[in-house]
Design a protein around this motif. Structure first.
Motif, PDB file in Angstrom:
ATOM      1  N   ARG A 119    -125.696 -18.121 -30.714  1.00  0.00           N
ATOM      2  CA  ARG A 119    -127.136 -17.874 -30.794  1.00  0.00           C
ATOM      3  C   ARG A 119    -127.506 -16.672 -31.661  1.00  0.00           C
ATOM      4  NH1 ARG A 119    -130.585 -17.623 -27.152  1.00  0.00           N
ATOM      5  NH2 ARG A 119    -129.644 -19.152 -25.759  1.00  0.00           N
ATOM      6  N   SER A 120    -126.583 -15.735 -31.882  1.00  0.00           N
ATOM      7  CA  SER A 120    -126.909 -14.570 -32.710  1.00  0.00           C
ATOM      8  C   SER A 120    -126.393 -14.761 -34.135  1.00  0.00           C
ATOM      9  CB  SER A 120    -126.341 -13.298 -32.091  1.00  0.00           C
ATOM     10  OG  SER A 120    -124.938 -13.275 -32.194  1.00  0.00           O
ATOM     11  N   GLY A 121    -126.514 -13.689 -34.951  1.00  0.00           N
ATOM     12  CA  GLY A 121    -126.235 -13.823 -36.368  1.00  0.00           C
ATOM     13  C   GLY A 121    -124.776 -13.777 -36.752  1.00  0.00           C
ATOM     14  N   HIS A 122    -123.907 -13.346 -35.856  1.00  0.00           N
ATOM     15  CA  HIS A 122    -122.475 -13.339 -36.173  1.00  0.00           C
ATOM     16  C   HIS A 122    -121.668 -13.542 -34.908  1.00  0.00           C
ATOM     17  CE1 HIS A 122    -121.767  -9.284 -34.494  1.00  0.00           C
ATOM     18  NE2 HIS A 122    -122.916  -8.945 -35.032  1.00  0.00           N
ATOM     19  N   LEU A 123    -120.475 -14.109 -35.082  1.00  0.00           N
ATOM     20  CA  LEU A 123    -119.599 -14.364 -33.943  1.00  0.00           C
ATOM     21  C   LEU A 123    -119.122 -13.058 -33.326  1.00  0.00           C
ATOM     22  CD1 LEU A 123    -117.361 -17.219 -35.431  1.00  0.00           C
ATOM     23  CD2 LEU A 123    -119.495 -17.433 -34.140  1.00  0.00           C
ATOM     24  N   LEU A 124    -118.577 -13.149 -32.115  1.00  0.00           N
ATOM     25  CA  LEU A 124    -118.007 -11.991 -31.428  1.00  0.00           C
ATOM     26  C   LEU A 124    -118.978 -10.810 -31.478  1.00  0.00           C
ATOM     27  CD1 LEU A 124    -114.336 -12.273 -32.737  1.00  0.00           C
ATOM     28  CD2 LEU A 124    -115.146 -12.851 -30.456  1.00  0.00           C
ATOM     29  N   SER A 125    -120.148 -11.006 -30.911  1.00  0.00           N
ATOM     30  CA  SER A 125    -121.225 -10.014 -31.000  1.00  0.00           C
ATOM     31  C   SER A 125    -120.786  -8.629 -30.553  1.00  0.00           C
ATOM     32  CB  SER A 125    -122.420 -10.478 -30.151  1.00  0.00           C
ATOM     33  OG  SER A 125    -122.895 -11.727 -30.588  1.00  0.00           O
ATOM     34  N   ASP A 126    -119.953  -8.542 -29.519  1.00  0.00           N
ATOM     35  CA  ASP A 126    -119.523  -7.242 -29.004  1.00  0.00           C
ATOM     36  C   ASP A 126    -118.576  -6.505 -29.944  1.00  0.00           C
ATOM     37  OD1 ASP A 126    -121.004  -7.701 -26.745  1.00  0.00           O
ATOM     38  OD2 ASP A 126    -119.315  -8.359 -25.522  1.00  0.00           O
ATOM     39  N   PHE A 127    -118.056  -7.190 -30.952  1.00  0.00           N
ATOM     40  CA  PHE A 127    -117.117  -6.578 -31.889  1.00  0.00           C
ATOM     41  C   PHE A 127    -117.811  -6.016 -33.126  1.00  0.00           C
ATOM     42  CE2 PHE A 127    -114.415  -8.913 -29.201  1.00  0.00           C
ATOM     43  CZ  PHE A 127    -113.091  -8.583 -29.417  1.00  0.00           C
ATOM     44  N   GLY A 128    -119.078  -6.335 -33.336  1.00  0.00           N
ATOM     45  CA  GLY A 128    -119.788  -5.859 -34.505  1.00  0.00           C
ATOM     46  C   GLY A 128    -119.757  -6.841 -35.662  1.00  0.00           C
ATOM     47  N   ALA A 129    -120.665  -6.630 -36.610  1.00  0.00           N
ATOM     48  CA  ALA A 129    -120.849  -7.572 -37.709  1.00  0.00           C
ATOM     49  C   ALA A 129    -119.623  -7.674 -38.609  1.00  0.00           C
ATOM     50  CB  ALA A 129    -122.072  -7.172 -38.531  1.00  0.00           C
ATOM     51  N   ALA A 130    -118.963  -6.551 -38.900  1.00  0.00           N
ATOM     52  CA  ALA A 130    -117.822  -6.571 -39.821  1.00  0.00           C
ATOM     53  C   ALA A 130    -116.720  -7.486 -39.304  1.00  0.00           C
ATOM     54  CB  ALA A 130    -117.286  -5.159 -40.037  1.00  0.00           C
ATOM     55  N   VAL A 131    -116.450  -7.416 -37.998  1.00  0.00           N
ATOM     56  CA  VAL A 131    -115.432  -8.288 -37.405  1.00  0.00           C
ATOM     57  C   VAL A 131    -115.911  -9.727 -37.397  1.00  0.00           C
ATOM     58  CG1 VAL A 131    -114.247  -8.883 -35.263  1.00  0.00           C
ATOM     59  CG2 VAL A 131    -114.369  -6.502 -35.995  1.00  0.00           C
ATOM     60  N   GLY A 132    -117.159  -9.940 -36.992  1.00  0.00           N
ATOM     61  CA  GLY A 132    -117.690 -11.288 -36.925  1.00  0.00           C
ATOM     62  C   GLY A 132    -117.613 -12.012 -38.253  1.00  0.00           C
ATOM     63  N   GLU A 133    -117.890 -11.309 -39.331  1.00  0.00           N
ATOM     64  CA  GLU A 133    -117.861 -11.937 -40.652  1.00  0.00           C
ATOM     65  C   GLU A 133    -116.444 -12.333 -41.053  1.00  0.00           C
ATOM     66  OE1 GLU A 133    -119.720  -8.980 -43.039  1.00  0.00           O
ATOM     67  OE2 GLU A 133    -121.734  -9.361 -42.201  1.00  0.00           O
ATOM     68  N   ARG A 134    -115.460 -11.477 -40.743  1.00  0.00           N
ATOM     69  CA  ARG A 134    -114.078 -11.815 -41.083  1.00  0.00           C
ATOM     70  C   ARG A 134    -113.597 -13.020 -40.275  1.00  0.00           C
ATOM     71  NH1 ARG A 134    -110.766  -7.838 -43.536  1.00  0.00           N
ATOM     72  NH2 ARG A 134    -109.248  -9.531 -43.750  1.00  0.00           N
ATOM     73  N   VAL A 135    -113.926 -13.052 -38.998  1.00  0.00           N
ATOM     74  CA  VAL A 135    -113.506 -14.151 -38.139  1.00  0.00           C
ATOM     75  C   VAL A 135    -114.200 -15.449 -38.558  1.00  0.00           C
ATOM     76  CG1 VAL A 135    -113.606 -15.050 -35.777  1.00  0.00           C
ATOM     77  CG2 VAL A 135    -112.903 -12.688 -36.189  1.00  0.00           C
ATOM     78  N   GLU A 136    -115.475 -15.356 -38.885  1.00  0.00           N
ATOM     79  CA  GLU A 136    -116.197 -16.544 -39.314  1.00  0.00           C
ATOM     80  C   GLU A 136    -115.587 -17.114 -40.593  1.00  0.00           C
ATOM     81  OE1 GLU A 136    -120.675 -17.809 -40.849  1.00  0.00           O
ATOM     82  OE2 GLU A 136    -120.419 -16.096 -39.501  1.00  0.00           O
ATOM     83  N   ALA A 137    -115.231 -16.239 -41.531  1.00  0.00           N
ATOM     84  CA  ALA A 137    -114.631 -16.707 -42.784  1.00  0.00           C
ATOM     85  C   ALA A 137    -113.297 -17.409 -42.525  1.00  0.00           C
ATOM     86  CB  ALA A 137    -114.438 -15.524 -43.733  1.00  0.00           C
ATOM     87  N   GLU A 138    -112.497 -16.871 -41.613  1.00  0.00           N
ATOM     88  CA  GLU A 138    -111.209 -17.477 -41.297  1.00  0.00           C
ATOM     89  C   GLU A 138    -111.389 -18.845 -40.653  1.00  0.00           C
ATOM     90  OE1 GLU A 138    -106.926 -17.700 -40.693  1.00  0.00           O
ATOM     91  OE2 GLU A 138    -108.240 -16.564 -42.046  1.00  0.00           O
ATOM     92  N   LEU A 139    -112.300 -18.935 -39.689  1.00  0.00           N
ATOM     93  CA  LEU A 139    -112.532 -20.213 -39.028  1.00  0.00           C
ATOM     94  C   LEU A 139    -113.049 -21.255 -40.017  1.00  0.00           C
ATOM     95  CD1 LEU A 139    -114.195 -18.964 -35.720  1.00  0.00           C
ATOM     96  CD2 LEU A 139    -111.977 -20.089 -35.907  1.00  0.00           C
ATOM     97  N   THR A 140    -113.956 -20.839 -40.880  1.00  0.00           N
ATOM     98  CA  THR A 140    -114.510 -21.765 -41.874  1.00  0.00           C
ATOM     99  C   THR A 140    -113.420 -22.278 -42.801  1.00  0.00           C
ATOM    100  OG1 THR A 140    -116.666 -20.656 -41.793  1.00  0.00           O
ATOM    101  CG2 THR A 140    -116.196 -22.030 -43.724  1.00  0.00           C
ATOM    102  N   GLU A 141    -112.560 -21.375 -43.239  1.00  0.00           N
ATOM    103  CA  GLU A 141    -111.468 -21.771 -44.131  1.00  0.00           C
ATOM    104  C   GLU A 141    -110.541 -22.765 -43.453  1.00  0.00           C
ATOM    105  OE1 GLU A 141    -107.736 -19.659 -46.498  1.00  0.00           O
ATOM    106  OE2 GLU A 141    -109.499 -18.469 -45.959  1.00  0.00           O
ATOM    107  N   ARG A 142    -110.420 -22.675 -42.135  1.00  0.00           N
ATOM    108  CA  ARG A 142    -109.540 -23.585 -41.394  1.00  0.00           C
ATOM    109  C   ARG A 142    -110.242 -24.862 -40.941  1.00  0.00           C
ATOM    110  NH1 ARG A 142    -104.432 -21.895 -39.986  1.00  0.00           N
ATOM    111  NH2 ARG A 142    -103.967 -19.890 -40.953  1.00  0.00           N
ATOM    112  N   GLY A 143    -111.477 -25.078 -41.403  1.00  0.00           N
ATOM    113  CA  GLY A 143    -112.150 -26.339 -41.145  1.00  0.00           C
ATOM    114  C   GLY A 143    -113.129 -26.351 -40.002  1.00  0.00           C
TER     115      GLY A 143
END
Length: 482
Positions: A206-230
C-alpha cells in the motif's frame, strides 16, 4: 505442589522460560499449557520450507514433545488456558474434549504469541487464499502449489500436521498466478518462495516502497531484485478485495476514494501478510496494563502489573534501546531471550529481558537487507530527537577482489548530540550481517563519531579498508559537524 510455575504457550518464549527454570530450580514443578499441537517451531523458516530449501517440516522443529518431557517439563498439548484469576493465582484450563479444571500457580508466564491480521480480507473457506502464520498453513501452501501427482506427503513429516487440510490442498490443480498482499517480511520472503516454485507472482504494497520499516533505500534495492527475478511489484496499490466463490479467482486493487479506477487481476492463489496482533484476550478483565500495539506491558524483568504474572514474546512489550520507552516488536530473538531471562528470574536469579532495537534482516533472492533502531523521521522527532540522515554506497570488499558489490548504508543520528539513532543496509554480498555493528552501537549509546572510529576488521576478501558502515558514519559525522 501448590506453587508451580505455569506457562501459557509452548513456543519460543514459553519453552525457553520453562527450560531455563527447570535447570535453575530442579525441585519446583513447571507446567506448560499449549492449546494446539505444535510446539517450538521456527516460524521464520516457513517461507524457506515452501520454497523447497528446507526439505522436511521436521527440520523446523527445535524441540519435540519427548525432548521437552526429558527436561522434566510437564507439557500438556491440547490444553487451552481460557481464564486467569490473579487474585487467587489460578488459571482455568479447557481440554480438547471440552472438560475444564482449575490450575493454581505460584508464578505465571503468558507467552501466547500473536496472530496474523487479515485487514478487510476473510480468507476462511476460500480455497487458495492463505495467511501464513502457522505450520499447518505452511504445509497446506506447500501442498497447494504442487501438482497433485508430484506432491510428496513426506515433506510434512510431523504428527501434529493437519492431514485433512494438507490432502485437500494437494488434490487441487496447482496454481499459476499468485498475489502476495503486503510488502513486509512475510510478503517479500513468500514472493521469493512462490517464484522459485514457478508461479507468476504479483506483490502488492500500500505504500511507495517495500519493507517500509527499512527505509526507501532498502526498499528500492529489494524491489529491483524482485523485479529482475520476475516478480511484478505493485506499490501504492492497496488491495481492496479478494474475490471468488469456493476458490479464489481474482484480487481487486487501486480503487480510488470515489470508487473508480479499480483494477482486477486474475489469480488462483493469494497470501495475505499485512501484520500481526498480540494475543492478549486471555487477560481480559484482569486489570492487566496494555502498552504499545495493544501488547501486554512489562518491566525490565518481564513482569506485568499483576502480582507474579509475567509476559514475553509476541504478546509483550519491551524497552526500546534508543528511546528508552516501551515498544512492541515481535521478533524471534526477543521472544527467546525474554523467555530465558524470565525463567531465570522466577527461579531466583533476577535477569533483565534486555532492550530491543528492532534489529531485523531479510533477503530477496540474492539481495540482503537489515535494519536497526529509529529510521523514520517522524518517530525520531516524536522521541525528542532532531534526526539527520545520510545514505552512502560503498563496496563490500576491496574493489580488486572478486565478489565486491555495491552496498547501500543509511545512518540516522541526532543532530544535537551526534548520537546514532538507527541504520539500514542493503546489498548482495553479506550485507545483512553488517547491521549487527549498528545494533551494537545503538545498545552502547554510541555517537556517529565513535562509530566512525571503530576498529573493524579489514582484509580484501571480507571488507575494504573502510567498511561500508564506517564510510556512512564518516559522511554523516561530517554532515553533523559541517
Amino acid at each position: 505442589m501448590s506453587d508451580p510455575f505455569v506457562v501459557v504457550g509452548a513456543d519460543a518464549a514459553g519453552l525457553s522460560a520453562a527450560s531455563k527454570f527447570r535447570r535453575t530450580a530442579p525441585d519446583r514443578e513447571v507446567v506448560v499449557f499449549e492449546k494446539g499441537r505444535w510446539i517450538s517451531y521456527a516460524y521464520c523458516g516457513m517461507p524457506y520450507f515452501i520454497e523447497g530449501l528446507v526439505e522436511r517440516m521436521s527440520d523446523l522443529l527445535s524441540l519435540s514433545p519427548s525432548e521437552v518431557d526429558e527436561r522434566g517439563i510437564d507439557l500438556r498439548r491440547g490444553y487451552e488456558v481460557v481464564a486467569v484469576d490473579p487474585d487467587v493465582k489460578r488459571v482455568t484450563v479447557e481440554t480438547a474434549d471440552g472438560d475444564r479444571f482449575e490450575q493454581p500457580y505460584g508464578d505465571l508466564l503468558v507467552a501466547t504469541g500473536g496472530r496474523a491480521t487479515t485487514g478487510p480480507f476473510d480468507v476462511r473457506g476460500l480455497d487458495g487464499a492463505f495467511t501464513l502464520h502457522d505450520m499447518d498453513t505452511a504445509a497446506a501452501i506447500d501442498a497447494y502449489v504442487a501438482e497433485p501427482d508430484e506432491y510428496d506427503p513426506e515433506r510434512a513429516d510431523v504428527s501434529a500436521v493437519d492431514r485433512d487440510r494438507v490432502e485437500r490442498n494437494a488434490a487441487m490443480a496447482a496454481p499459476e498466478t499468485a498475489a502476495i498482499i503486503g510488502g513486509g517480511y512475510v510478503g517479500v520472503e513468500t514472493a521469493e518462495a512462490l517464484a522459485e516454485r514457478g508461479l507468476d507472482v504479483h506483490l502488492f504494497h500500500r505504500s511507495g516502497h517495500l519493507l517500509s520499516d527499512f527505509g526507501a533505500a532498502v526498499g528500492e534495492r529489494v524491489e529491483a531484485e524482485l523485479t529482475e527475478r520476475g516478480v511484478t511489484i505493485h506499490t501504492n496499490a492497496p488491495v481492496d478485495s479478494i474475490d471468488g466463490n469456493d476458490r479464489i479467482e481474482a484480487v481487486a486493487f487501486g480503487i480510488g476514494d470515489d470508487g473508480t479506477d479499480a483494477e482486477s487481476l486474475a489469480v488462483d492463489m493469494a497470501v495475505v501478510g499485512v501484520g500481526i496482533r498480540p494475543n492478549t484476550e486471555l487477560l481480559d478483565d484482569t486489570g492487566v496494563a496494555l502498552g504499545e500495539g495493544g501488547a501486554i506491558s512489562t518491566d525490565e524483568h518481564g513482569r506485568t502489573n499483576l502480582p507474579d504474572v509475567y509476559a514475553a514474546g509476541d504478546c509483550a512489550t519491551a524497552r526500546h534501546a534508543v528511546t528508552g520507552e516501551e515498544a512492541w516488536m515481535p521478533l524471534g530473538l526477543t521472544a527467546n531471550r525474554a523467555g530465558r531471562a524470565i525463567g531465570a528470574t522466577i527461579a531466583g536469579d533476577p535477569t533483565p529481558v534486555g532492550d530491543i532495537a528492532a534489529t531485523a534482516v531479510v533477503k530477496a533472492f540474492d539481495m540482503e537487507a537489515g535494519r536497526a533502531g529509529l529510521l523514520d523521521e517522524d518517530e525520531a522527532l516524536e522521541a525528542g530527537f532532531d534526526p539527520v540522515r545520510e545514505t552512502v554506497t560503498a563496496g563490500s570488499r576491496s574493489g580488486y577482489y572478486p565478489g565486491a558489490a555495491e552496498t547501500d548504508v543509511t545512518l540516522v543520528a541526532d543532530r544535537d548530540t551526534g548520537r546514532l539513532l538507527g541504520g539500514s543496509i542493503a546489498g548482495p554480498d553479506r550485507a545483512a550481517v553488517r547491521i549487527d555493528t549498528v545494533a551494537t552501537a545503538l545498545e552502547a549509546d554510541m555517537t556517529v563519531g565513535e562509530v566512525e572510529r571503530l576498529d573493524l576488521a579489514y582484509a580484501p576478501p571480507f571488507s575494504p579498508v573502510w567498511d561500508p558502515i564506517l564510510v556512512a558514519a564518516k559522511v554523516l559525522n561530517g554532515k553533523i559537524d559541517g
